[in-house]
Motif scaffolding. Sequence first.
Motif, PDB file in Angstrom:
ATOM      1  N   MET A 108     -22.819  11.566  26.023  1.00 60.53           N
ATOM      2  CA  MET A 108     -23.091  10.675  24.894  1.00 60.53           C
ATOM      3  C   MET A 108     -24.598  10.579  24.713  1.00 60.53           C
ATOM      4  O   MET A 108     -25.360  10.897  25.622  1.00 60.53           O
ATOM      5  CB  MET A 108     -22.575   9.265  25.178  1.00 60.53           C
ATOM      6  CG  MET A 108     -21.092   9.177  25.378  1.00 60.53           C
ATOM      7  SD  MET A 108     -20.564   7.459  25.499  1.00 60.53           S
ATOM      8  CE  MET A 108     -21.337   6.955  27.009  1.00 60.53           C
ATOM      9  N   CYS A 109     -25.028  10.091  23.543  1.00 62.33           N
ATOM     10  CA  CYS A 109     -26.458   9.950  23.313  1.00 62.33           C
ATOM     11  C   CYS A 109     -27.009   8.797  24.161  1.00 62.33           C
ATOM     12  O   CYS A 109     -26.257   7.913  24.558  1.00 62.33           O
ATOM     13  CB  CYS A 109     -26.736   9.724  21.828  1.00 62.33           C
ATOM     14  SG  CYS A 109     -26.335   8.075  21.250  1.00 62.33           S
ATOM     15  N   PRO A 110     -28.301   8.793  24.445  1.00 66.01           N
ATOM     16  CA  PRO A 110     -28.875   7.760  25.317  1.00 66.01           C
ATOM     17  C   PRO A 110     -28.582   6.340  24.838  1.00 66.01           C
ATOM     18  O   PRO A 110     -28.338   5.446  25.649  1.00 66.01           O
ATOM     19  CB  PRO A 110     -30.375   8.051  25.282  1.00 66.01           C
ATOM     20  CG  PRO A 110     -30.490   9.486  24.919  1.00 66.01           C
ATOM     21  CD  PRO A 110     -29.310   9.786  24.041  1.00 66.01           C
ATOM     22  N   ALA A 111     -28.575   6.135  23.520  1.00 68.01           N
ATOM     23  CA  ALA A 111     -28.312   4.795  22.991  1.00 68.01           C
ATOM     24  C   ALA A 111     -26.896   4.345  23.347  1.00 68.01           C
ATOM     25  O   ALA A 111     -26.674   3.188  23.726  1.00 68.01           O
ATOM     26  CB  ALA A 111     -28.509   4.786  21.483  1.00 68.01           C
ATOM     27  N   CYS A 112     -25.955   5.273  23.247  1.00 69.71           N
ATOM     28  CA  CYS A 112     -24.562   4.912  23.551  1.00 69.71           C
ATOM     29  C   CYS A 112     -24.359   4.744  25.053  1.00 69.71           C
ATOM     30  O   CYS A 112     -23.544   3.927  25.469  1.00 69.71           O
ATOM     31  CB  CYS A 112     -23.609   5.955  22.984  1.00 69.71           C
ATOM     32  SG  CYS A 112     -23.492   5.857  21.196  1.00 69.71           S
ATOM     33  N   VAL A 113     -25.080   5.530  25.847  1.00 67.82           N
ATOM     34  CA  VAL A 113     -24.997   5.355  27.290  1.00 67.82           C
ATOM     35  C   VAL A 113     -25.468   3.943  27.652  1.00 67.82           C
ATOM     36  O   VAL A 113     -24.829   3.228  28.419  1.00 67.82           O
ATOM     37  CB  VAL A 113     -25.854   6.418  28.033  1.00 67.82           C
ATOM     38  CG1 VAL A 113     -25.949   6.094  29.516  1.00 67.82           C
ATOM     39  CG2 VAL A 113     -25.250   7.806  27.839  1.00 67.82           C
ATOM     40  N   ASN A 115     -23.120  16.535  18.917  1.00 62.31           N
ATOM     41  CA  ASN A 115     -22.912  15.280  18.212  1.00 62.31           C
ATOM     42  C   ASN A 115     -22.349  14.262  19.179  1.00 62.31           C
ATOM     43  O   ASN A 115     -21.381  14.545  19.883  1.00 62.31           O
ATOM     44  CB  ASN A 115     -21.929  15.474  17.063  1.00 62.31           C
ATOM     45  CG  ASN A 115     -22.606  16.046  15.839  1.00 62.31           C
ATOM     46  OD1 ASN A 115     -22.795  17.254  15.746  1.00 62.31           O
ATOM     47  ND2 ASN A 115     -22.998  15.188  14.928  1.00 62.31           N
ATOM     48  N   CYS A 116     -22.949  13.096  19.208  1.00 63.55           N
ATOM     49  CA  CYS A 116     -22.454  12.041  20.097  1.00 63.55           C
ATOM     50  C   CYS A 116     -21.031  11.658  19.685  1.00 63.55           C
ATOM     51  O   CYS A 116     -20.785  11.372  18.511  1.00 63.55           O
ATOM     52  CB  CYS A 116     -23.371  10.830  20.010  1.00 63.55           C
ATOM     53  SG  CYS A 116     -22.744   9.426  20.923  1.00 63.55           S
ATOM     54  N   PRO A 117     -20.077  11.668  20.617  1.00 56.73           N
ATOM     55  CA  PRO A 117     -18.700  11.337  20.249  1.00 56.73           C
ATOM     56  C   PRO A 117     -18.536   9.868  19.862  1.00 56.73           C
ATOM     57  O   PRO A 117     -17.551   9.498  19.238  1.00 56.73           O
ATOM     58  CB  PRO A 117     -17.900  11.658  21.516  1.00 56.73           C
ATOM     59  CG  PRO A 117     -18.896  11.634  22.634  1.00 56.73           C
ATOM     60  CD  PRO A 117     -20.213  12.004  22.039  1.00 56.73           C
ATOM     61  N   GLU A 118     -19.508   9.025  20.223  1.00 49.12           N
ATOM     62  CA  GLU A 118     -19.416   7.597  19.910  1.00 49.12           C
ATOM     63  C   GLU A 118     -19.993   7.264  18.549  1.00 49.12           C
ATOM     64  O   GLU A 118     -19.370   6.602  17.744  1.00 49.12           O
ATOM     65  CB  GLU A 118     -20.130   6.774  20.988  1.00 49.12           C
ATOM     66  CG  GLU A 118     -19.406   6.741  22.317  1.00 49.12           C
ATOM     67  CD  GLU A 118     -18.021   6.115  22.197  1.00 49.12           C
ATOM     68  OE1 GLU A 118     -17.904   5.031  21.595  1.00 49.12           O
ATOM     69  OE2 GLU A 118     -17.057   6.707  22.704  1.00 49.12           O
ATOM     70  N   CYS A 119     -21.225   7.722  18.292  1.00 52.57           N
ATOM     71  CA  CYS A 119     -21.901   7.317  17.061  1.00 52.57           C
ATOM     72  C   CYS A 119     -22.142   8.476  16.103  1.00 52.57           C
ATOM     73  O   CYS A 119     -22.560   8.265  14.979  1.00 52.57           O
ATOM     74  CB  CYS A 119     -23.224   6.617  17.392  1.00 52.57           C
ATOM     75  SG  CYS A 119     -24.420   7.729  18.127  1.00 52.57           S
ATOM     76  N   GLY A 120     -21.896   9.718  16.561  1.00 56.29           N
ATOM     77  CA  GLY A 120     -22.018  10.863  15.675  1.00 56.29           C
ATOM     78  C   GLY A 120     -23.428  11.426  15.544  1.00 56.29           C
ATOM     79  O   GLY A 120     -23.638  12.420  14.864  1.00 56.29           O
TER      80      GLY A 120
END
Length: 132
Positions: free
Chosen positions: A20-25, A5-10
């Motif tokens: 983190m997920c690519p979008a959050c990166v 699970n992405c720690p930023e957006c879940g």
Amino acid sequence: MGLKNCPECGKIFVDSPAGMCPACVEQEERDEIKIVDFLRESGNAASIEEIHEATGVKERTILHMMRKGRFMGDFEISYACEACGAPIVEGRVCAACSKNIINQMKQSAEKEAQKSLEFKKAGRMYSNLEKK
Ligand SMILES: [Zn+2]
Ligand SMILES: [Zn+2]
């Protein structure tokens, strides 16, 4: 590597070194550019609060970037001491608080040493009694 699970957006993503997920990166890269621009404009030094207000980037994200060493060397970013809130640029607490913490540690170490000394003394007394 597994799903995480992405720690930023879940959102669920395939684990990567970025954590983190690519979008959050991507978002973080955009945020970083914004922050660098702001820092350049403000004479290469600002507090996390000022950066947050000017760029809208979450303070937590800014700290996260700093821990990764993103702004090291070029800029001076100050943030609040975890103990008293005074502005600092490195470590987790200010010089005064780290001195306090060291003193406290020393004191409790001394107390511990004192305790074990007393314990040894008591032990010696006990063995003396036994000999008699
Ligand atoms: Zn994400
Ligand atoms: Zn402090």
